[in-house]
Write a protein that holds these residues in place. Structure first.
Motif, PDB file in Angstrom:
ATOM      1  N   VAL A 275       1.326   0.291  -9.755  1.00  0.00           N
ATOM      2  CA  VAL A 275       1.279  -1.070  -9.208  1.00  0.00           C
ATOM      3  C   VAL A 275       1.854  -2.098 -10.165  1.00  0.00           C
ATOM      4  O   VAL A 275       1.996  -3.265  -9.828  1.00  0.00           O
ATOM      5  CB  VAL A 275      -0.174  -1.462  -8.820  1.00  0.00           C
ATOM      6  CG1 VAL A 275      -0.688  -0.549  -7.734  1.00  0.00           C
ATOM      7  CG2 VAL A 275      -1.103  -1.414 -10.027  1.00  0.00           C
ATOM      8  N   GLY A 276       2.175  -1.694 -11.401  1.00  0.00           N
ATOM      9  CA  GLY A 276       2.856  -2.593 -12.325  1.00  0.00           C
ATOM     10  C   GLY A 276       1.983  -3.629 -12.969  1.00  0.00           C
ATOM     11  O   GLY A 276       2.463  -4.730 -13.271  1.00  0.00           O
ATOM     12  N   THR A 277       0.709  -3.333 -13.204  1.00  0.00           N
ATOM     13  CA  THR A 277      -0.196  -4.320 -13.793  1.00  0.00           C
ATOM     14  C   THR A 277      -0.815  -3.796 -15.086  1.00  0.00           C
ATOM     15  O   THR A 277      -1.068  -2.596 -15.232  1.00  0.00           O
ATOM     16  CB  THR A 277      -1.325  -4.682 -12.815  1.00  0.00           C
ATOM     17  OG1 THR A 277      -2.033  -3.490 -12.431  1.00  0.00           O
ATOM     18  CG2 THR A 277      -0.764  -5.355 -11.576  1.00  0.00           C
TER      19      THR A 277
ATOM     20  N   SER B 274       0.823  -1.210   0.000  1.00  0.00           N
ATOM     21  CA  SER B 274       0.000   0.000   0.000  1.00  0.00           C
ATOM     22  C   SER B 274       0.855   1.257   0.000  1.00  0.00           C
ATOM     23  O   SER B 274       0.492   2.271  -0.597  1.00  0.00           O
ATOM     24  CB  SER B 274      -0.936  -0.007   1.209  1.00  0.00           C
ATOM     25  OG  SER B 274      -0.209  -0.016   2.424  1.00  0.00           O
ATOM     26  N   THR B 275       2.023   1.189   0.651  1.00  0.00           N
ATOM     27  CA  THR B 275       2.892   2.361   0.732  1.00  0.00           C
ATOM     28  C   THR B 275       3.480   2.716  -0.627  1.00  0.00           C
ATOM     29  O   THR B 275       3.405   3.865  -1.070  1.00  0.00           O
ATOM     30  CB  THR B 275       4.032   2.120   1.737  1.00  0.00           C
ATOM     31  OG1 THR B 275       3.473   1.895   3.045  1.00  0.00           O
ATOM     32  CG2 THR B 275       4.976   3.312   1.789  1.00  0.00           C
ATOM     33  N   VAL B 276       4.076   1.733  -1.301  1.00  0.00           N
ATOM     34  CA  VAL B 276       4.777   2.024  -2.559  1.00  0.00           C
ATOM     35  C   VAL B 276       3.814   2.143  -3.737  1.00  0.00           C
ATOM     36  O   VAL B 276       4.241   2.478  -4.848  1.00  0.00           O
ATOM     37  CB  VAL B 276       5.846   0.959  -2.860  1.00  0.00           C
ATOM     38  CG1 VAL B 276       6.856   0.886  -1.727  1.00  0.00           C
ATOM     39  CG2 VAL B 276       5.220  -0.399  -3.122  1.00  0.00           C
TER      40      VAL B 276
ATOM     41  N   VAL C 185      -2.050  10.474 -13.504  1.00  0.00           N
ATOM     42  CA  VAL C 185      -2.696   9.259 -12.976  1.00  0.00           C
ATOM     43  C   VAL C 185      -1.769   8.050 -13.094  1.00  0.00           C
ATOM     44  O   VAL C 185      -2.190   6.926 -12.844  1.00  0.00           O
ATOM     45  CB  VAL C 185      -4.035   8.992 -13.696  1.00  0.00           C
ATOM     46  CG1 VAL C 185      -5.026  10.101 -13.377  1.00  0.00           C
ATOM     47  CG2 VAL C 185      -3.863   8.866 -15.207  1.00  0.00           C
ATOM     48  N   ARG C 186      -0.502   8.286 -13.498  1.00  0.00           N
ATOM     49  CA  ARG C 186       0.531   7.260 -13.570  1.00  0.00           C
ATOM     50  C   ARG C 186       0.086   6.060 -14.390  1.00  0.00           C
ATOM     51  O   ARG C 186       0.183   4.911 -13.957  1.00  0.00           O
ATOM     52  CB  ARG C 186       0.966   6.832 -12.156  1.00  0.00           C
ATOM     53  CG  ARG C 186       1.649   7.928 -11.373  1.00  0.00           C
ATOM     54  CD  ARG C 186       1.773   7.596  -9.926  1.00  0.00           C
ATOM     55  NE  ARG C 186       0.484   7.328  -9.325  1.00  0.00           N
ATOM     56  CZ  ARG C 186      -0.404   8.256  -8.987  1.00  0.00           C
ATOM     57  NH1 ARG C 186      -0.143   9.531  -9.203  1.00  0.00           N
ATOM     58  NH2 ARG C 186      -1.558   7.935  -8.450  1.00  0.00           N
ATOM     59  N   LYS C 187      -0.387   6.336 -15.596  1.00  0.00           N
ATOM     60  CA  LYS C 187      -0.806   5.269 -16.502  1.00  0.00           C
ATOM     61  C   LYS C 187      -0.154   5.454 -17.864  1.00  0.00           C
ATOM     62  O   LYS C 187       0.083   6.579 -18.308  1.00  0.00           O
ATOM     63  CB  LYS C 187      -2.326   5.233 -16.654  1.00  0.00           C
ATOM     64  CG  LYS C 187      -3.065   4.910 -15.355  1.00  0.00           C
ATOM     65  CD  LYS C 187      -4.558   4.779 -15.585  1.00  0.00           C
ATOM     66  CE  LYS C 187      -5.311   4.620 -14.266  1.00  0.00           C
ATOM     67  NZ  LYS C 187      -4.874   3.430 -13.511  1.00  0.00           N
TER      68      LYS C 187
END
Length: 410
Positions: free
Chosen positions: A163-165, A42-44, A136-138
């Motif tokens: 989250v890398g997905t 949750s932190t990273v 939005v980091r996408k």
């Protein structure tokens, strides 16, 4: 009555010190960090974590490139792996039976440490476009060709960089390739023009909200615009579709552009922006110099900048350009320009024409006029400003000329 026990990020360390440790971990190791505990995950993955990385100057510059496999290996597809894992391993790799040599990868170049990686986990359509949405980091991959049938596709892939997905996004209402594309606002991606499965040039345009995962039809443009170039320059979030050509005039690029205004929901034609009918505008790029957005193009061995007031292209004063760079421009039919942030610009020539040696980072540096700088890679232009050319090395499999590219500081 017992006391509540609060979980620590790193047992035995104050959380502020533990956070300093986590902020320093390279992005490539974040998939492993998320496996340590629910608290670390949750932190990273939280937006504030990436904001703090930037504030502490630990964020890394990443250039995402859609590149053909080079040199062409047997057609391979990687099965599901973690986001930033190398995909060269034989584990989990299988051949595609009915394949095509036009297989593309989504690769990433970390300019901080000059590290190259291939992002595993999905098959990238040939000639697809990639767009980054920093707020939005996408990263969104859209359209292109099916590598087996060579037909335009409507596929949309969304990579959540926090989250890398990967996930499949809602498909484009219109399957298209070689279209204009640009991000505007925190989560909007515009697409326009290109061509359909019958190679008919398109006038249609659409907008995608990557957070809501929804498409919205826009009014059609006045003209068909295949192989046009998309950009967004202003705070008004207007979408520019530069040049392109119609079905009956294939390869003869128009001199004008069309601009979409989201407030009025209308298009406006702007004349005189592209005076090169035989040149594809896709090799241009929007770059940030001295905090201002500029439109640059490499033409006939020179970087040119578009002057919006006069509607003319003028050469950029870079001082003395290193011989290796001029040789690149003379040997390569095209040079890709990519803004990589922090006043740096990535230039990449066609790898096949320059033996993979055609990659440079151009960095603008303000210097003291009284300083005697003897660095041969640093070339003085006007006003006490130096342009520094840094050669970039890459493994052979990353030599392929990028069809699309985008940048993110994360």
């Amino acid at each position: 009555m017992g006391f509540l026990q609060f979980e620590q990020l790193i047992p035995g360390l104050p959380d502020d010190l533990a956070m300093e440790c986590l902020l320093r971990v390279p992005i490539t190791s974040h998939p492993s960090l998320r496996l340590v505990s629910h608290l670390w995950k949750s932190t990273v993955s939280h937006p504030s974590f990436f904001s703090n990385r930037r504030l502490a100057r630990f964020a890394e510059n990443h250039v995402f490139l859609i590149q053909p496999q080079s040199p062409p290996p047997p057609l391979l597809v990687a099965e599901d792996k973690s986001l930033l894992e190398e995909s060269e391993s034989d584990d989990g790799i299988k051949e595609v039976v009915n394949g095509s040599p036009l297989l593309y990868n989504l690769n990433v170049f970390n300019t901080n440490n000059e590290e190259w990686r291939c992002l595993a986990g999905v098959t990238i359509p040939t000639f697809s476009q990639c767009v980054v949405l920093p707020a939005v980091r996408k990263l969104v991959v859209l359209g292109g060709w099916d590598p087996a049938t060579l037909e335009p596709v409507s596929r949309v892939l969304v990579l959540d960089l926090a989250v890398g997905t990967w996930r499949e996004g809602s498909p484009m209402p219109t399957a298209r390739s070689f279209f204009a594309c640009a991000a505007a606002g925190p989560s909007t991606v515009y697409v326009a023009g290109g061509h359909d499965g019958q190679k008919n040039a398109l006038r249609s345009a659409e907008a995608y909200d990557a957070v809501a995962d929804k498409w919205k039809a826009l009014p059609p443009m006045a003209e068909e615009r295949d192989e046009s170039y998309g950009l967004s320059l202003t705070k008004e979030e207007k979408f520019w579709v530069i040049s392109g050509y119609g079905t009956e005039s294939q390869g003869r690029f128009r001199p004008d552009a069309e601009v979409f205004d989201p407030e009025s929901n209308t298009w406006e034609i702007v004349s005189g922006v592209w005076p090169y009918p035989g040149n594809n505008p896709k090799s241009t790029a929007v770059v940030t110099v001295e905090g201002q957005r500029r439109w640059w193009y490499v033409l006939e061995g020179e970087i040119k900048e578009f002057q919006w007031d006069d509607k003319v292209w003028k050469g950029v004063n870079l001082g003395s350009i290193p011989k290796r760079v001029t040789e690149l421009w003379s040997s390569s039919s095209s040079v890709s320009l990519i803004d990589v942030g922090n006043g740096k610009i990535f230039l990449m020539g066609n790898g096949e024409n320059c033996g993979g040696e055609g990659m440079f980072i151009l960095e603008r540096k303000n210097v003291d006029n009284n300083t005697n700088n003897n660095n041969n890679n640093c070339n003085k232009g006007q006003g006490g400003v130096n342009w520094r050319w840094q050669h970039v090395h890459a493994p052979p499999r990353f030599f392929g000329f990028p069809f699309s590219a985008s940048h993110l500081l994360i």
